[in-house]
Scaffold this active site. Structure first.
Site, PDB file in Angstrom:
ATOM      1  CD  GLU A  23      -5.756   1.139   1.912  1.00 13.00           C
ATOM      2  OE1 GLU A  23      -5.730  -0.008   2.367  1.00 13.00           O
ATOM      3  OE2 GLU A  23      -6.482   1.495   0.960  1.00 13.00           O
TER       4      GLU A  23
ATOM      5  CB  SER B  59      -8.733  -1.026   4.030  1.00 11.92           C
ATOM      6  OG  SER B  59      -9.108  -2.296   3.572  1.00 11.92           O
TER       7      SER B  59
ATOM      8  NE  ARG C  81      -4.127  -1.770   0.197  1.00 14.40           N
ATOM      9  CZ  ARG C  81      -4.140  -3.044  -0.213  1.00 14.40           C
ATOM     10  NH1 ARG C  81      -3.084  -3.576  -0.789  1.00 14.40           N
ATOM     11  NH2 ARG C  81      -5.216  -3.786  -0.049  1.00 14.40           N
TER      12      ARG C  81
HETATM   13  P1  FAD Z   1      -7.929   9.135  -5.294  1.00 17.66           P
HETATM   14  O1  FAD Z   1      -8.657   8.710  -4.078  1.00 17.66           O
HETATM   15  O2  FAD Z   1      -8.474  10.275  -6.064  1.00 17.66           O
HETATM   16  O3  FAD Z   1      -6.416   9.437  -4.907  1.00 17.66           O
HETATM   17  C1  FAD Z   1      -5.682   8.553  -4.106  1.00 17.66           C
HETATM   18  C2  FAD Z   1      -4.250   9.080  -3.984  1.00 17.66           C
HETATM   19  O4  FAD Z   1      -3.608   8.987  -5.249  1.00 17.66           O
HETATM   20  C3  FAD Z   1      -4.184  10.553  -3.596  1.00 17.66           C
HETATM   21  O5  FAD Z   1      -3.064  10.741  -2.759  1.00 17.66           O
HETATM   22  C4  FAD Z   1      -4.000  11.274  -4.915  1.00 17.66           C
HETATM   23  O6  FAD Z   1      -3.307  12.500  -4.762  1.00 17.66           O
HETATM   24  C5  FAD Z   1      -3.188  10.277  -5.711  1.00 17.66           C
HETATM   25  N1  FAD Z   1      -3.462  10.296  -7.159  1.00 17.66           N
HETATM   26  C6  FAD Z   1      -4.659  10.067  -7.760  1.00 17.66           C
HETATM   27  N2  FAD Z   1      -4.527  10.121  -9.095  1.00 17.66           N
HETATM   28  C7  FAD Z   1      -3.216  10.391  -9.345  1.00 17.66           C
HETATM   29  C8  FAD Z   1      -2.447  10.581 -10.533  1.00 17.66           C
HETATM   30  N3  FAD Z   1      -2.990  10.494 -11.757  1.00 17.66           N
HETATM   31  N4  FAD Z   1      -1.131  10.862 -10.397  1.00 17.66           N
HETATM   32  C9  FAD Z   1      -0.551  10.943  -9.176  1.00 17.66           C
HETATM   33  N5  FAD Z   1      -1.221  10.796  -8.025  1.00 17.66           N
HETATM   34  C10 FAD Z   1      -2.539  10.512  -8.102  1.00 17.66           C
HETATM   35  N6  FAD Z   1      -7.513  -0.251  -2.609  1.00 17.66           N
HETATM   36  C11 FAD Z   1      -6.761  -1.371  -2.715  1.00 17.66           C
HETATM   37  O7  FAD Z   1      -5.540  -1.293  -2.845  1.00 17.66           O
HETATM   38  N7  FAD Z   1      -7.323  -2.607  -2.666  1.00 17.66           N
HETATM   39  C12 FAD Z   1      -8.655  -2.781  -2.518  1.00 17.66           C
HETATM   40  O8  FAD Z   1      -9.133  -3.916  -2.483  1.00 17.66           O
HETATM   41  C13 FAD Z   1      -9.484  -1.631  -2.410  1.00 17.66           C
HETATM   42  N8  FAD Z   1     -10.807  -1.741  -2.230  1.00 17.66           N
HETATM   43  C14 FAD Z   1     -11.580  -0.629  -2.103  1.00 17.66           C
HETATM   44  C15 FAD Z   1     -12.961  -0.802  -1.931  1.00 17.66           C
HETATM   45  C16 FAD Z   1     -13.786   0.306  -1.812  1.00 17.66           C
HETATM   46  C17 FAD Z   1     -15.264   0.096  -1.624  1.00 17.66           C
HETATM   47  C18 FAD Z   1     -13.236   1.605  -1.880  1.00 17.66           C
HETATM   48  C19 FAD Z   1     -14.127   2.813  -1.790  1.00 17.66           C
HETATM   49  C20 FAD Z   1     -11.873   1.781  -2.034  1.00 17.66           C
HETATM   50  C21 FAD Z   1     -11.024   0.652  -2.148  1.00 17.66           C
HETATM   51  N9  FAD Z   1      -9.633   0.765  -2.324  1.00 17.66           N
HETATM   52  C22 FAD Z   1      -8.860  -0.360  -2.455  1.00 17.66           C
HETATM   53  C23 FAD Z   1      -8.990   2.104  -2.323  1.00 17.66           C
HETATM   54  C24 FAD Z   1      -9.027   2.824  -3.698  1.00 17.66           C
HETATM   55  O9  FAD Z   1     -10.001   2.265  -4.528  1.00 17.66           O
HETATM   56  C25 FAD Z   1      -7.682   2.771  -4.403  1.00 17.66           C
HETATM   57  O10 FAD Z   1      -6.685   3.334  -3.600  1.00 17.66           O
HETATM   58  C26 FAD Z   1      -7.709   3.506  -5.759  1.00 17.66           C
HETATM   59  O11 FAD Z   1      -6.519   3.279  -6.457  1.00 17.66           O
HETATM   60  C27 FAD Z   1      -7.916   5.019  -5.598  1.00 17.66           C
HETATM   61  O12 FAD Z   1      -8.168   5.548  -6.875  1.00 17.66           O
HETATM   62  P2  FAD Z   1      -8.765   7.009  -7.063  1.00 17.66           P
HETATM   63  O13 FAD Z   1      -8.692   7.341  -8.511  1.00 17.66           O
HETATM   64  O14 FAD Z   1     -10.116   7.080  -6.455  1.00 17.66           O
HETATM   65  O15 FAD Z   1      -7.719   7.881  -6.258  1.00 17.66           O
HETATM   66  N1  EPU Z   2     -11.417 -10.199   9.591  1.00 14.71           N
HETATM   67  C1  EPU Z   2     -11.995 -10.022  10.831  1.00 14.71           C
HETATM   68  N2  EPU Z   2     -13.064  -9.168  10.922  1.00 14.71           N
HETATM   69  C2  EPU Z   2     -13.586  -8.532   9.841  1.00 14.71           C
HETATM   70  C3  EPU Z   2     -12.998  -8.733   8.580  1.00 14.71           C
HETATM   71  C4  EPU Z   2     -11.898  -9.572   8.487  1.00 14.71           C
HETATM   72  O1  EPU Z   2     -11.561 -10.592  11.826  1.00 14.71           O
HETATM   73  O2  EPU Z   2     -14.543  -7.776  10.023  1.00 14.71           O
HETATM   74  C5  EPU Z   2     -10.222 -11.076   9.510  1.00 14.71           C
HETATM   75  C6  EPU Z   2     -10.549 -12.464   9.049  1.00 14.71           C
HETATM   76  O3  EPU Z   2      -9.776 -13.354   9.805  1.00 14.71           O
HETATM   77  C7  EPU Z   2     -10.071 -12.545   7.630  1.00 14.71           C
HETATM   78  C8  EPU Z   2      -8.924 -11.557   7.649  1.00 14.71           C
HETATM   79  O4  EPU Z   2      -9.324 -10.535   8.574  1.00 14.71           O
HETATM   80  O5  EPU Z   2      -9.652 -13.812   7.308  1.00 14.71           O
HETATM   81  C9  EPU Z   2      -8.646 -10.905   6.303  1.00 14.71           C
HETATM   82  O6  EPU Z   2      -9.857 -10.343   5.820  1.00 14.71           O
HETATM   83  P1  EPU Z   2     -10.023  -9.943   4.274  1.00 14.71           P
HETATM   84  O7  EPU Z   2      -9.666 -11.117   3.410  1.00 14.71           O
HETATM   85  O8  EPU Z   2     -11.363  -9.323   4.101  1.00 14.71           O
HETATM   86  O9  EPU Z   2      -8.879  -8.902   4.065  1.00 14.71           O
HETATM   87  P2  EPU Z   2      -8.423  -7.605   4.862  1.00 14.71           P
HETATM   88  O10 EPU Z   2      -7.064  -7.843   5.393  1.00 14.71           O
HETATM   89  O11 EPU Z   2      -9.453  -7.153   5.822  1.00 14.71           O
HETATM   90  C10 EPU Z   2      -7.260  -6.678   2.742  1.00 14.71           C
HETATM   91  C11 EPU Z   2      -7.121  -5.363   2.056  1.00 14.71           C
HETATM   92  C12 EPU Z   2      -8.312  -5.086   1.158  1.00 14.71           C
HETATM   93  C13 EPU Z   2      -8.404  -6.197   0.128  1.00 14.71           C
HETATM   94  C14 EPU Z   2      -8.553  -7.532   0.848  1.00 14.71           C
HETATM   95  C15 EPU Z   2      -8.543  -8.704  -0.103  1.00 14.71           C
HETATM   96  C16 EPU Z   2      -5.724  -3.968   3.452  1.00 14.71           C
HETATM   97  C17 EPU Z   2      -5.647  -2.821   4.381  1.00 14.71           C
HETATM   98  N3  EPU Z   2      -6.939  -4.293   3.019  1.00 14.71           N
HETATM   99  O12 EPU Z   2      -8.359  -6.577   3.638  1.00 14.71           O
HETATM  100  O13 EPU Z   2      -8.078  -3.868   0.481  1.00 14.71           O
HETATM  101  O14 EPU Z   2      -9.492  -6.000  -0.742  1.00 14.71           O
HETATM  102  O15 EPU Z   2      -7.447  -7.698   1.777  1.00 14.71           O
HETATM  103  O16 EPU Z   2      -7.237  -8.910  -0.543  1.00 14.71           O
HETATM  104  O17 EPU Z   2      -4.697  -4.555   3.125  1.00 14.71           O
HETATM  105  C18 EPU Z   2      -8.368  -1.506   0.578  1.00 14.71           C
HETATM  106  O18 EPU Z   2      -7.137  -1.429   0.555  1.00 14.71           O
HETATM  107  O19 EPU Z   2      -9.124  -0.501   0.583  1.00 14.71           O
HETATM  108  C19 EPU Z   2      -9.000  -2.825   0.589  1.00 14.71           C
HETATM  109  C20 EPU Z   2     -10.319  -3.022   0.654  1.00 14.71           C
END
Ligand code: FAD
Ligand code: EPU
Length: 336
Positions: A332, A236, A162
């Protein structure tokens, strides 16, 4: 190009919080941006993509830069691999969907992550055992310090869990305008992540195809993560903390069920969601903000919460986890 003043960012962040930017400039082309800033690069600037990893806690007294160019093109291919360039304003999941439809392997586990392609390298997006860095060749962009085009090969992006150079040293100093990735044309699926293995339990893994993986990832995500168009959130809120062997053994003596994942020699990642849940905060609500009932890592805005209320709530979660476990969670989400 569009130039706005005193612009509401409420529809530009998935938390849906109000914040007014002194100035917001939307660019469609790199050349426009280079020309516009030629004589005057603003001191206080923020690059904004889809706003899905950002929390505005106040108004932004500077210039928001929003780069919109979309489009995906094939740069080269052979029988085994394909190299694609996607412009930064493209929707990330549109790139994943396009790749899956063509049976190009590598990013299917990153299905349904919100946001733009340009933001994907910033925190090296990751899910289900795959990270952006695994397919990235190079990042194209504009240095906002020197106002010149630059290409950064993946090896210079300092990718980690991240994080990257764009979230640290070059934060808001390097506008990513395009991303070049390499995908495989020969079947290569990564089904090691626990939730995916459980999803496909009972199936012969050799027979699973890329479309099923995308469908599985989408279903798993939809069962846990709130849809930002219904409930404001940014995924997250915290990173999963990393602890050493001694710490892990100590926690194991207290909680036999503590989940963990080995990430290096005597280094382990523990789920912050588990810590938050064990601290009794899952489903905890104060006013319009809560810890989501299906995923304790997600903080939700039920409607009219302000960014300040959300950050105060997140601090409360952080302090409670620290008091109970002696672990300081890191955000994050980018806090503005
Ligand atoms: P923004 O939120 O607009 O920006 C994020 C950061 O990137 C800011 O610091 C911004 O300044 C910078 N930035 C944006 N665009 C550019 C650019 N073109 N050049 C340079 N800097 C830039 N993230 C994960 O890693 N894994 C997940 O599973 C995941 N699941 C998500 C689920 C949900 C429901 C939500 C709401 C978010 C989740 N995210 C996850 C976080 C998010 O989707 C990612 O971080 C995504 O890449 C952000 O994209 P954005 O365009 O919305 O960026
Ligand atoms: N768990 C709990 N309680 C909960 C949810 C999860 O105890 O409410 C425990 C469970 O044991 C589970 C473990 O956490 O097995 C891992 O859960 P999950 O697979 O949902 O993954 P996470 O660690 O909670 C991370 C990323 C997510 C990504 C998923 C899948 C981070 C900070 N978050 O979540 O990324 O989608 O793994 O790979 O690393 C994001 O970055 O915004 C994001 C959603």
């Amino acid at each position: 190009m569009k130039h706005h003043f005193n612009f509401s960012l409420k529809n530009y962040n998935t938390f849906g919080v109000e914040s007014v930017a002194r100035e917001l400039i939307e660019f469609d082309e790199e050349e426009e941006l280079l020309k516009f800033f030629r004589d005057n690069i603003p001191e206080n600037k923020l690059i904004l993509g889809g706003g899905s990893n950002i929390l505005f806690t106040k108004d932004f007294e500077g210039t928001v830069i929003h780069y919109k160019k979309k489009g995906i093109e094939i740069l080269s291919e052979d029988d085994n691999e394909i190299i694609l360039r996607s412009h930064a304003g493209e929707d990330w999941d549109a790139l994943v969907e396009f790749s899956v439809q063509n049976n190009w392997y590598g990013i299917e586990n990153l299905s349904l992550i919100p946001g733009t392609v340009g933001a994907a390298p910033v925190q090296n997006i990751g899910a289900y055992g795959v990270e952006m860095k695994d397919c990235l060749i190079e990042v194209e962009g504009v240095s906002l310090l020197e106002l010149k085009k630059e290409i950064l090969p993946a090896a210079k992006c300092n990718f980690g869990y991240r994080t990257s150079i764009f979230k640290e040293k070059l934060k808001n100093q390097f506008l990513i305008t395009a991303v070049v990735i390499k995908l495989s044309k020969t079947k290569k699926l990564n089904l090691d992540y626990r939730a995916l293995r459980d999803y496909f339990q009972g199936r012969n893994f050799e027979e699973i195809d890329i479309n099923e993986v995308r469908k599985g990832v989408i279903e798993i995500r939809q069962s846990k993560l709130p849809n930002p168009s219904e409930l404001g959130n940014a995924g997250s809120f915290f990173k999963n903390p990393v602890i050493d062997e001694e710490r892990l053994s100590y926690f194991q003596s207290l909680y036999r069920d503590i989940p963990y994942h080995k990430i290096g020699e005597a280094i382990y990642k523990v789920p912050a969601a588990w810590l938050i849940e064990k601290a009794g905060l899952k489903g905890k609500r104060i006013g319009n903000v809560d810890v989501h009932k299906n995923q304790a890592l997600v903080i939700v805005n039920y409607g009219d919460a302000t960014g300040k209320e959300i950050i105060d709530f997140a601090e409360m979660v952080k302090n409670t986890v620290n008091e109970k476990f002696g672990i300081k969670l890191e955000y994050e989400v980018n806090i503005i």
